[in-house]
Enzyme design. Structure first.
Site, PDB file in Angstrom:
ATOM      1  CG  ASP A  77     -61.363 -12.749 -55.600  1.00  0.00           C
ATOM      2  OD1 ASP A  77     -60.298 -12.258 -56.025  1.00  0.00           O
ATOM      3  OD2 ASP A  77     -62.435 -12.717 -56.230  1.00  0.00           O
ATOM      4  CG  HIS A 107     -45.848 -34.928 -38.531  1.00  0.00           C
ATOM      5  ND1 HIS A 107     -44.704 -34.584 -39.206  1.00  0.00           N
ATOM      6  CD2 HIS A 107     -45.560 -34.756 -37.219  1.00  0.00           C
ATOM      7  CE1 HIS A 107     -43.777 -34.210 -38.333  1.00  0.00           C
ATOM      8  NE2 HIS A 107     -44.275 -34.314 -37.118  1.00  0.00           N
ATOM      9  CG  ASP A 151     -49.106 -33.169 -30.813  1.00  0.00           C
ATOM     10  OD1 ASP A 151     -49.221 -32.037 -30.290  1.00  0.00           O
ATOM     11  OD2 ASP A 151     -48.019 -33.611 -31.235  1.00  0.00           O
ATOM     12  CG  ASP A 170     -46.300 -29.118 -29.032  1.00  0.00           C
ATOM     13  OD1 ASP A 170     -47.221 -29.917 -29.272  1.00  0.00           O
ATOM     14  OD2 ASP A 170     -45.157 -29.222 -29.518  1.00  0.00           O
ATOM     15  CG  HIS A 176     -40.572 -38.341 -31.951  1.00  0.00           C
ATOM     16  ND1 HIS A 176     -40.531 -37.781 -30.698  1.00  0.00           N
ATOM     17  CD2 HIS A 176     -41.670 -39.145 -31.967  1.00  0.00           C
ATOM     18  CE1 HIS A 176     -41.569 -38.205 -29.995  1.00  0.00           C
ATOM     19  NE2 HIS A 176     -42.269 -39.042 -30.733  1.00  0.00           N
ATOM     20  CG  HIS A 194     -40.126 -28.964 -30.255  1.00  0.00           C
ATOM     21  ND1 HIS A 194     -40.963 -27.906 -29.997  1.00  0.00           N
ATOM     22  CD2 HIS A 194     -40.941 -30.060 -30.316  1.00  0.00           C
ATOM     23  CE1 HIS A 194     -42.212 -28.329 -29.940  1.00  0.00           C
ATOM     24  NE2 HIS A 194     -42.237 -29.636 -30.110  1.00  0.00           N
ATOM     25  CG  HIS A 197     -41.022 -27.600 -34.193  1.00  0.00           C
ATOM     26  ND1 HIS A 197     -40.871 -28.551 -35.160  1.00  0.00           N
ATOM     27  CD2 HIS A 197     -41.855 -28.157 -33.277  1.00  0.00           C
ATOM     28  CE1 HIS A 197     -41.582 -29.629 -34.844  1.00  0.00           C
ATOM     29  NE2 HIS A 197     -42.197 -29.409 -33.709  1.00  0.00           N
ATOM     30  CD  GLU A 217     -42.727 -33.443 -28.700  1.00  0.00           C
ATOM     31  OE1 GLU A 217     -43.568 -34.069 -29.364  1.00  0.00           O
ATOM     32  OE2 GLU A 217     -42.407 -32.275 -28.946  1.00  0.00           O
ATOM     33  CE1 TYR A 268     -46.038 -41.873 -31.521  1.00  0.00           C
ATOM     34  CE2 TYR A 268     -43.636 -42.097 -31.391  1.00  0.00           C
ATOM     35  CZ  TYR A 268     -44.793 -41.365 -31.154  1.00  0.00           C
ATOM     36  OH  TYR A 268     -44.703 -40.138 -30.546  1.00  0.00           O
ATOM     37  NE  ARG A 321     -46.449 -36.628 -29.972  1.00  0.00           N
ATOM     38  CZ  ARG A 321     -46.935 -37.116 -31.102  1.00  0.00           C
ATOM     39  NH1 ARG A 321     -46.469 -38.258 -31.578  1.00  0.00           N
ATOM     40  NH2 ARG A 321     -47.884 -36.484 -31.762  1.00  0.00           N
ATOM     41  CD  GLU A 381     -45.696 -32.093 -27.455  1.00  0.00           C
ATOM     42  OE1 GLU A 381     -46.660 -32.468 -28.144  1.00  0.00           O
ATOM     43  OE2 GLU A 381     -44.756 -31.407 -27.913  1.00  0.00           O
TER      44      GLU A 381
HETATM   45  N1  GLY Z   1     -47.057 -30.718 -32.324  1.00  0.00           N
HETATM   46  C1  GLY Z   1     -45.791 -30.707 -32.924  1.00  0.00           C
HETATM   47  C2  GLY Z   1     -44.799 -31.327 -32.068  1.00  0.00           C
HETATM   48  O1  GLY Z   1     -45.146 -31.974 -31.110  1.00  0.00           O
HETATM   49  O2  GLY Z   1     -43.628 -31.165 -32.252  1.00  0.00           O
HETATM   50 MN    MN Z   2     -47.040 -31.740 -30.132  1.00  0.00          MN
HETATM   51 MN    MN Z   3     -43.923 -30.870 -29.694  1.00  0.00          MN
END
Ligand code: GLY
Ligand code: MN
Ligand code: MN
Length: 436
Positions: A39, A242, A259, A270, A349, A353, A360, A383, A387, A404, A406
Protein backbone atom coordinates in the site's frame (compact mmCIF):
# COMPACT_ATOMS: atom_id res chain seq x y z
CA UNK A 1 5.68 29.74 -34.06
CA UNK A 2 2.81 31.06 -31.96
CA UNK A 3 3.16 33.49 -29.08
CA UNK A 4 2.50 30.62 -26.67
CA UNK A 5 5.38 28.57 -28.00
CA UNK A 6 7.89 31.36 -27.39
CA UNK A 7 6.67 31.47 -23.78
CA UNK A 8 6.43 27.73 -23.13
CA UNK A 9 9.70 25.85 -23.64
CA UNK A 10 7.87 22.53 -23.92
CA UNK A 11 5.91 23.68 -26.96
CA UNK A 12 9.13 24.79 -28.62
CA UNK A 13 10.77 21.42 -27.81
CA UNK A 14 7.84 19.48 -29.23
CA UNK A 15 8.02 21.53 -32.42
CA UNK A 16 11.74 20.78 -32.73
CA UNK A 17 11.20 17.08 -32.14
CA UNK A 18 8.41 16.97 -34.73
CA UNK A 19 10.75 18.57 -37.26
CA UNK A 20 13.42 15.97 -36.46
CA UNK A 21 10.88 13.13 -36.81
CA UNK A 22 9.82 14.41 -40.22
CA UNK A 23 6.98 11.91 -40.44
CA UNK A 24 5.14 9.36 -38.32
CA UNK A 25 3.81 9.09 -34.82
CA UNK A 26 5.65 9.10 -31.47
CA UNK A 27 4.44 7.61 -28.19
CA UNK A 28 6.13 8.95 -25.05
CA UNK A 29 4.71 7.67 -21.74
CA UNK A 30 5.65 8.98 -18.34
CA UNK A 31 7.17 6.65 -15.72
CA UNK A 32 5.10 3.97 -13.99
CA UNK A 33 4.20 4.22 -10.31
CA UNK A 34 6.08 1.61 -8.29
CA UNK A 35 5.12 -0.01 -5.03
CA UNK A 36 7.70 0.16 -2.24
CA UNK A 37 5.87 -2.14 0.13
CA UNK A 38 2.27 -2.98 0.85
CA UNK A 39 0.00 0.00 0.00
CA UNK A 40 2.96 2.36 -0.03
CA UNK A 41 4.48 3.60 -3.28
CA UNK A 42 7.93 4.96 -4.00
CA UNK A 43 7.67 8.69 -4.41
CA UNK A 44 6.59 9.19 -8.01
CA UNK A 45 9.13 10.71 -10.39
CA UNK A 46 8.00 11.43 -13.97
CA UNK A 47 9.92 10.14 -16.96
CA UNK A 48 12.58 12.63 -18.02
CA UNK A 49 11.76 12.51 -21.75
CA UNK A 50 8.06 12.93 -21.12
CA UNK A 51 8.63 15.82 -18.75
CA UNK A 52 11.11 17.47 -21.13
CA UNK A 53 8.36 17.64 -23.75
CA UNK A 54 5.38 18.46 -21.52
CA UNK A 55 6.29 19.85 -18.10
CA UNK A 56 3.49 17.57 -16.90
CA UNK A 57 4.13 15.87 -13.56
CA UNK A 58 1.14 13.58 -12.97
CA UNK A 59 1.48 9.80 -13.26
CA UNK A 60 -0.56 7.80 -15.82
CA UNK A 61 -0.02 10.13 -18.72
CA UNK A 62 1.21 9.71 -22.27
CA UNK A 63 2.24 12.20 -24.94
CA UNK A 64 1.49 11.42 -28.59
CA UNK A 65 3.16 13.46 -31.34
CA UNK A 66 2.09 13.19 -34.96
CA UNK A 67 4.29 14.83 -37.58
CA UNK A 68 2.68 16.96 -40.25
CA UNK A 69 -0.72 17.20 -38.60
CA UNK A 70 -2.52 20.27 -37.37
CA UNK A 71 -3.36 18.61 -34.04
CA UNK A 72 0.03 17.01 -33.63
CA UNK A 73 0.41 17.07 -29.82
CA UNK A 74 -2.03 14.90 -27.88
CA UNK A 75 -1.89 14.33 -24.13
CA UNK A 76 -3.63 11.43 -22.43
CA UNK A 77 -4.02 11.97 -18.68
CA UNK A 78 -6.16 10.99 -15.71
CA UNK A 79 -9.71 12.29 -15.56
CA UNK A 80 -10.89 14.37 -12.64
CA UNK A 81 -12.26 12.12 -9.91
CA UNK A 82 -13.33 13.85 -6.75
CA UNK A 83 -13.21 10.72 -4.66
CA UNK A 84 -9.68 9.75 -5.78
CA UNK A 85 -8.61 13.36 -5.43
CA UNK A 86 -9.77 13.41 -1.82
CA UNK A 87 -7.60 10.36 -1.12
CA UNK A 88 -4.56 10.92 -3.35
CA UNK A 89 -4.47 14.55 -4.35
CA UNK A 90 -5.42 16.94 -7.10
CA UNK A 91 -5.67 15.91 -10.78
CA UNK A 92 -5.78 18.56 -13.44
CA UNK A 93 -7.94 16.51 -15.83
CA UNK A 94 -7.87 16.53 -19.64
CA UNK A 95 -9.89 19.71 -20.09
CA UNK A 96 -7.75 22.06 -18.03
CA UNK A 97 -4.55 20.31 -19.12
CA UNK A 98 -5.08 21.28 -22.75
CA UNK A 99 -4.70 25.00 -22.11
CA UNK A 100 -2.23 24.80 -19.29
CA UNK A 101 0.21 22.55 -21.16
CA UNK A 102 -0.41 23.99 -24.62
CA UNK A 103 -1.23 20.68 -26.33
CA UNK A 104 -3.66 20.42 -29.24
CA UNK A 105 -5.85 17.66 -27.85
CA UNK A 106 -6.31 15.86 -24.56
CA UNK A 107 -8.06 12.58 -23.78
CA UNK A 108 -8.65 10.52 -20.66
CA UNK A 109 -5.92 7.94 -20.16
CA UNK A 110 -8.65 5.29 -20.04
CA UNK A 111 -9.18 5.85 -23.79
CA UNK A 112 -5.56 5.12 -24.73
CA UNK A 113 -5.96 1.50 -25.90
CA UNK A 114 -8.98 2.40 -27.97
CA UNK A 115 -7.44 5.49 -29.57
CA UNK A 116 -3.91 4.39 -30.30
CA UNK A 117 -4.57 1.82 -33.05
CA UNK A 118 -6.61 4.49 -34.86
CA UNK A 119 -3.82 7.04 -34.55
CA UNK A 120 -1.13 4.56 -35.63
CA UNK A 121 -3.05 3.35 -38.70
CA UNK A 122 -1.45 4.47 -41.98
CA UNK A 123 1.50 6.19 -40.29
CA UNK A 124 4.78 5.31 -42.03
CA UNK A 125 6.96 5.42 -38.93
CA UNK A 126 6.43 4.59 -35.28
CA UNK A 127 8.70 6.26 -32.73
CA UNK A 128 9.05 5.17 -29.15
CA UNK A 129 11.68 3.91 -26.66
CA UNK A 130 11.87 0.14 -27.18
CA UNK A 131 13.12 -1.87 -24.25
CA UNK A 132 12.70 0.91 -21.71
CA UNK A 133 9.76 -0.81 -20.03
CA UNK A 134 8.46 -4.36 -20.61
CA UNK A 135 4.84 -3.43 -19.97
CA UNK A 136 4.95 -0.65 -22.57
CA UNK A 137 6.73 -2.92 -25.07
CA UNK A 138 3.88 -5.41 -24.83
CA UNK A 139 1.21 -2.75 -25.04
CA UNK A 140 2.79 -1.11 -28.09
CA UNK A 141 3.17 -4.45 -29.87
CA UNK A 142 -0.51 -5.11 -29.14
CA UNK A 143 -1.53 -1.83 -30.83
CA UNK A 144 0.68 -2.52 -33.84
CA UNK A 145 -0.79 -6.00 -34.19
CA UNK A 146 -4.31 -4.60 -34.02
CA UNK A 147 -3.48 -2.27 -36.90
CA UNK A 148 -1.79 -5.10 -38.83
CA UNK A 149 -4.95 -7.15 -38.50
CA UNK A 150 -6.75 -4.51 -40.57
CA UNK A 151 -4.44 -5.00 -43.58
CA UNK A 152 -7.17 -6.44 -45.82
CA UNK A 153 -9.28 -3.33 -45.31
CA UNK A 154 -6.44 -1.32 -46.87
CA UNK A 155 -4.94 0.02 -43.62
CA UNK A 156 -1.13 0.09 -43.46
CA UNK A 157 1.04 -0.47 -40.38
CA UNK A 158 4.24 1.50 -39.76
CA UNK A 159 7.17 -0.44 -41.21
CA UNK A 160 9.82 1.63 -39.50
CA UNK A 161 10.03 1.34 -35.73
CA UNK A 162 12.42 4.08 -34.62
CA UNK A 163 13.97 4.74 -31.24
CA UNK A 164 12.77 8.22 -30.27
CA UNK A 165 15.72 8.55 -27.86
CA UNK A 166 18.10 9.18 -30.75
CA UNK A 167 16.52 12.57 -31.49
CA UNK A 168 15.61 13.40 -27.91
CA UNK A 169 19.05 12.69 -26.46
CA UNK A 170 20.65 15.07 -28.93
CA UNK A 171 18.13 17.76 -28.00
CA UNK A 172 18.57 17.23 -24.28
CA UNK A 173 22.33 17.48 -24.57
CA UNK A 174 22.15 21.19 -25.41
CA UNK A 175 20.34 22.97 -22.61
CA UNK A 176 17.99 25.79 -23.63
CA UNK A 177 17.81 29.01 -21.62
CA UNK A 178 14.92 27.72 -19.53
CA UNK A 179 16.93 24.65 -18.57
CA UNK A 180 20.06 26.67 -17.85
CA UNK A 181 18.14 28.93 -15.50
CA UNK A 182 16.57 26.00 -13.63
CA UNK A 183 19.92 24.24 -13.38
CA UNK A 184 21.51 27.38 -11.95
CA UNK A 185 18.84 27.47 -9.23
CA UNK A 186 19.40 23.78 -8.47
CA UNK A 187 23.14 24.50 -8.28
CA UNK A 188 22.61 27.45 -5.93
CA UNK A 189 20.43 25.46 -3.54
CA UNK A 190 22.91 22.58 -3.56
CA UNK A 191 25.83 24.94 -3.01
CA UNK A 192 24.05 26.40 0.03
CA UNK A 193 23.59 22.90 1.41
CA UNK A 194 27.32 22.14 1.08
CA UNK A 195 28.24 25.37 2.86
CA UNK A 196 25.83 24.47 5.65
CA UNK A 197 27.37 20.99 5.89
CA UNK A 198 30.84 22.51 6.26
CA UNK A 199 29.55 24.71 9.05
CA UNK A 200 27.76 21.85 10.79
CA UNK A 201 30.38 19.09 10.65
CA UNK A 202 32.25 18.35 13.90
CA UNK A 203 34.19 15.47 15.41
CA UNK A 204 31.90 13.00 17.22
CA UNK A 205 28.93 14.03 15.05
CA UNK A 206 27.24 11.43 12.86
CA UNK A 207 27.27 11.24 9.09
CA UNK A 208 23.47 11.01 9.05
CA UNK A 209 23.17 14.30 10.89
CA UNK A 210 24.96 15.95 7.99
CA UNK A 211 22.75 14.02 5.55
CA UNK A 212 19.73 15.49 7.35
CA UNK A 213 21.18 19.02 7.04
CA UNK A 214 21.63 18.53 3.30
CA UNK A 215 18.13 17.18 2.73
CA UNK A 216 16.62 19.91 4.89
CA UNK A 217 18.44 22.61 3.00
CA UNK A 218 17.30 21.17 -0.36
CA UNK A 219 13.68 20.90 0.65
CA UNK A 220 13.36 24.19 2.47
CA UNK A 221 14.37 25.91 -0.75
CA UNK A 222 11.71 24.09 -2.74
CA UNK A 223 13.73 21.28 -4.31
CA UNK A 224 11.43 18.31 -4.68
CA UNK A 225 14.06 15.55 -4.31
CA UNK A 226 17.72 14.88 -3.83
CA UNK A 227 19.02 14.24 -7.38
CA UNK A 228 20.59 11.01 -5.99
CA UNK A 229 21.04 9.81 -2.44
CA UNK A 230 23.66 11.98 -0.68
CA UNK A 231 27.04 10.40 0.00
CA UNK A 232 28.30 11.55 3.41
CA UNK A 233 31.51 9.59 3.78
CA UNK A 234 33.94 10.21 6.61
CA UNK A 235 37.37 8.71 7.19
CA UNK A 236 37.83 5.40 5.35
CA UNK A 237 34.30 5.59 3.93
CA UNK A 238 35.51 8.35 1.60
CA UNK A 239 37.33 5.64 -0.37
CA UNK A 240 34.02 3.86 -1.16
CA UNK A 241 32.82 5.55 -4.33
CA UNK A 242 29.09 4.94 -3.86
CA UNK A 243 28.98 4.87 -0.07
CA UNK A 244 25.38 5.34 1.09
CA UNK A 245 25.00 4.06 4.65
CA UNK A 246 25.89 7.45 6.16
CA UNK A 247 25.90 5.94 9.64
CA UNK A 248 29.44 6.41 10.95
CA UNK A 249 30.44 8.59 13.84
CA UNK A 250 32.99 11.13 12.61
CA UNK A 251 36.31 11.43 14.37
CA UNK A 252 38.87 14.17 14.80
CA UNK A 253 41.39 13.85 11.98
CA UNK A 254 38.84 12.51 9.45
CA UNK A 255 38.19 13.97 6.07
CA UNK A 256 34.51 14.14 5.16
CA UNK A 257 33.59 13.63 1.51
CA UNK A 258 30.09 14.85 0.64
CA UNK A 259 28.60 14.18 -2.79
CA UNK A 260 25.14 15.70 -2.83
CA UNK A 261 22.88 17.70 -5.12
CA UNK A 262 19.20 18.49 -5.29
CA UNK A 263 16.68 18.02 -8.06
CA UNK A 264 14.71 21.17 -8.70
CA UNK A 265 11.78 21.10 -11.14
CA UNK A 266 13.30 18.01 -12.70
CA UNK A 267 16.90 19.23 -13.01
CA UNK A 268 19.88 17.91 -11.08
CA UNK A 269 22.89 19.49 -9.48
CA UNK A 270 25.85 17.28 -8.58
CA UNK A 271 28.49 18.65 -6.20
CA UNK A 272 31.25 17.01 -4.18
CA UNK A 273 33.38 18.68 -1.55
CA UNK A 274 35.90 17.10 0.81
CA UNK A 275 36.99 18.80 4.03
CA UNK A 276 38.43 18.00 7.46
CA UNK A 277 35.72 17.48 10.10
CA UNK A 278 37.82 19.35 12.64
CA UNK A 279 38.34 22.28 10.27
CA UNK A 280 42.07 21.86 9.56
CA UNK A 281 43.72 19.61 6.95
CA UNK A 282 46.67 17.48 8.09
CA UNK A 283 49.86 17.63 5.97
CA UNK A 284 49.17 14.43 3.98
CA UNK A 285 45.49 15.29 3.57
CA UNK A 286 46.41 18.72 2.28
CA UNK A 287 48.92 17.24 -0.19
CA UNK A 288 46.27 14.94 -1.70
CA UNK A 289 43.61 17.64 -1.58
CA UNK A 290 45.75 20.19 -3.39
CA UNK A 291 46.66 17.60 -6.00
CA UNK A 292 42.99 16.83 -6.75
CA UNK A 293 42.21 20.54 -6.83
CA UNK A 294 45.04 21.11 -9.34
CA UNK A 295 43.71 18.24 -11.45
CA UNK A 296 40.26 19.83 -11.41
CA UNK A 297 41.69 23.22 -12.41
CA UNK A 298 43.50 21.60 -15.34
CA UNK A 299 40.28 19.86 -16.40
CA UNK A 300 38.21 23.05 -16.16
CA UNK A 301 40.83 24.92 -18.17
CA UNK A 302 40.19 22.67 -21.20
CA UNK A 303 36.40 22.52 -20.78
CA UNK A 304 35.68 24.71 -23.77
CA UNK A 305 33.91 24.49 -27.10
CA UNK A 306 35.71 22.52 -29.78
CA UNK A 307 37.70 20.40 -27.34
CA UNK A 308 36.76 16.71 -27.33
CA UNK A 309 34.66 15.36 -24.47
CA UNK A 310 37.64 13.45 -23.13
CA UNK A 311 39.98 16.48 -22.88
CA UNK A 312 39.08 17.34 -19.26
CA UNK A 313 39.57 13.72 -18.19
CA UNK A 314 42.93 13.49 -19.94
CA UNK A 315 44.07 16.77 -18.36
CA UNK A 316 43.03 15.65 -14.88
CA UNK A 317 44.69 12.25 -15.22
CA UNK A 318 47.96 13.83 -16.29
CA UNK A 319 48.10 16.06 -13.21
CA UNK A 320 47.04 13.25 -10.88
CA UNK A 321 49.51 10.72 -12.31
CA UNK A 322 52.42 13.16 -11.94
CA UNK A 323 51.28 13.88 -8.39
CA UNK A 324 51.13 10.17 -7.55
CA UNK A 325 54.73 9.85 -8.69
CA UNK A 326 55.84 12.94 -6.73
CA UNK A 327 54.15 11.68 -3.54
CA UNK A 328 55.59 8.19 -3.81
CA UNK A 329 52.25 6.51 -4.51
CA UNK A 330 53.30 5.37 -7.98
CA UNK A 331 56.69 4.82 -9.53
CA UNK A 332 58.21 5.22 -12.98
CA UNK A 333 57.83 7.99 -15.53
CA UNK A 334 54.69 9.98 -16.28
CA UNK A 335 54.46 8.57 -19.80
CA UNK A 336 54.95 5.05 -18.47
CA UNK A 337 52.24 5.52 -15.86
CA UNK A 338 49.77 6.98 -18.37
CA UNK A 339 50.54 4.11 -20.72
CA UNK A 340 50.17 1.36 -18.11
CA UNK A 341 47.09 2.90 -16.48
CA UNK A 342 48.42 1.96 -13.06
CA UNK A 343 47.28 5.35 -11.72
CA UNK A 344 43.79 3.78 -11.76
CA UNK A 345 44.57 2.14 -8.46
CA UNK A 346 43.99 5.57 -6.90
CA UNK A 347 41.78 7.20 -9.55
CA UNK A 348 39.41 4.66 -11.06
CA UNK A 349 36.52 6.73 -12.46
CA UNK A 350 36.01 9.22 -15.25
CA UNK A 351 36.27 12.93 -14.66
CA UNK A 352 32.66 13.73 -15.53
CA UNK A 353 29.33 13.03 -17.18
CA UNK A 354 26.52 14.97 -18.78
CA UNK A 355 24.15 16.58 -16.28
CA UNK A 356 20.52 17.63 -16.72
CA UNK A 357 17.17 16.02 -16.02
CA UNK A 358 19.09 12.88 -15.08
CA UNK A 359 22.16 13.16 -12.92
CA UNK A 360 23.96 11.01 -15.48
CA UNK A 361 22.18 12.73 -18.30
CA UNK A 362 21.17 11.68 -21.80
CA UNK A 363 23.50 12.06 -24.77
CA UNK A 364 26.17 10.05 -26.54
CA UNK A 365 29.80 10.69 -25.62
CA UNK A 366 31.15 9.60 -28.99
CA UNK A 367 30.06 10.32 -32.54
CA UNK A 368 31.19 8.08 -35.40
CA UNK A 369 33.81 6.59 -33.10
CA UNK A 370 35.33 9.88 -31.91
CA UNK A 371 34.81 11.72 -28.62
CA UNK A 372 32.36 14.46 -29.49
CA UNK A 373 33.41 18.10 -29.30
CA UNK A 374 32.13 20.19 -26.41
CA UNK A 375 29.49 22.67 -27.60
CA UNK A 376 27.91 25.71 -25.95
CA UNK A 377 24.86 24.72 -23.91
CA UNK A 378 26.23 21.34 -22.82
CA UNK A 379 26.41 20.81 -19.05
CA UNK A 380 28.88 18.37 -17.56
CA UNK A 381 30.46 17.63 -14.21
CA UNK A 382 34.19 17.96 -13.55
CA UNK A 383 35.01 15.59 -10.71
CA UNK A 384 38.51 14.22 -10.30
CA UNK A 385 39.36 12.33 -7.14
CA UNK A 386 41.90 10.20 -5.34
CA UNK A 387 41.12 7.22 -3.12
CA UNK A 388 43.90 5.54 -1.15
CA UNK A 389 43.16 2.27 0.60
CA UNK A 390 45.64 0.80 3.07
CA UNK A 391 48.25 -1.52 1.53
CA UNK A 392 51.80 -2.53 2.37
CA UNK A 393 53.23 -0.77 -0.68
CA UNK A 394 51.43 2.52 0.04
CA UNK A 395 52.97 5.14 2.37
CA UNK A 396 51.00 4.86 5.60
CA UNK A 397 50.51 8.60 5.98
CA UNK A 398 48.09 8.49 3.03
CA UNK A 399 46.03 5.49 4.15
CA UNK A 400 42.25 5.98 4.02
CA UNK A 401 42.44 9.41 2.44
CA UNK A 402 39.63 9.84 -0.09
CA UNK A 403 39.15 13.14 -1.87
CA UNK A 404 36.81 14.18 -4.68
CA UNK A 405 36.06 17.70 -5.84
CA UNK A 406 33.10 18.00 -8.18
CA UNK A 407 31.62 21.03 -9.90
CA UNK A 408 29.07 21.51 -12.66
CA UNK A 409 30.16 23.30 -15.83
CA UNK A 410 28.02 24.95 -18.51
CA UNK A 411 29.93 25.16 -21.78
CA UNK A 412 29.77 28.75 -23.08
CA UNK A 413 30.90 30.36 -26.33
CA UNK A 414 34.41 30.87 -25.01
CA UNK A 415 34.96 28.33 -22.25
CA UNK A 416 32.76 27.25 -19.39
CA UNK A 417 30.89 28.70 -16.47
CA UNK A 418 31.10 26.86 -13.15
CA UNK A 419 27.53 26.97 -11.89
CA UNK A 420 28.47 25.53 -8.49
CA UNK A 421 31.30 27.97 -7.71
CA UNK A 422 29.52 29.31 -4.61
CA UNK A 423 30.88 26.48 -2.44
CA UNK A 424 34.47 27.21 -1.42
CA UNK A 425 37.05 24.71 -2.57
CA UNK A 426 40.52 26.13 -1.91
CA UNK A 427 41.81 24.50 1.27
CA UNK A 428 42.42 27.85 2.99
CA UNK A 429 38.93 29.08 2.04
CA UNK A 430 37.35 25.94 3.47
CA UNK A 431 39.35 26.27 6.68
CA UNK A 432 38.34 29.92 6.98
CA UNK A 433 34.66 29.09 6.47
CA UNK A 434 34.83 26.35 9.10
CA UNK A 435 36.59 28.64 11.59
CA UNK A 436 33.86 31.26 11.07
N1 GLY B 1 26.77 11.77 -7.68
C1 GLY B 1 26.96 10.89 -8.76
C2 GLY B 1 28.14 11.25 -9.52
O1 GLY B 1 28.93 12.04 -9.07
O2 GLY B 1 28.32 10.83 -10.62
MN1 MN C 1 28.45 13.50 -7.57
MN1 MN D 1 28.88 13.35 -10.80
Amino acid sequence: MSAASTMNPHIARRARLLRRMGQGIAVIPTAPERMRNRDSDYLFRFDSYFYYLTGFTEPESVLILIAGEENGAILFCRERNLEREQWDGYRIGPEAARDKFGVDETHPISALDEQLPKLIANQPTFFYAPGADNAWDLRVMGWLNQVRALARTGVTTPLDICDIRGALDEMRLIKDTHEQATMQRAADISAGAHVRAMQAARPDGWEYEIEADLLHEFRRHGAQFPAYWPIVASGPNACILHYRENNRRMAKGDLLLIDAGCELDGYAADITRTFPVSGKFSGPQRAIYDLVLAAQAAAIEVTKPGNPWIAPHDAAVKVLAQGFIDLGLCSGSLDGLLESGDYRRFYMHRTGHWLGLDVHDAGEYKQAGDWRPLTPGMVLTVEPGCYIRPADDVPEQFWNIGVRIEDDALVTATGCEITTAKVPKRADEIEALMRG
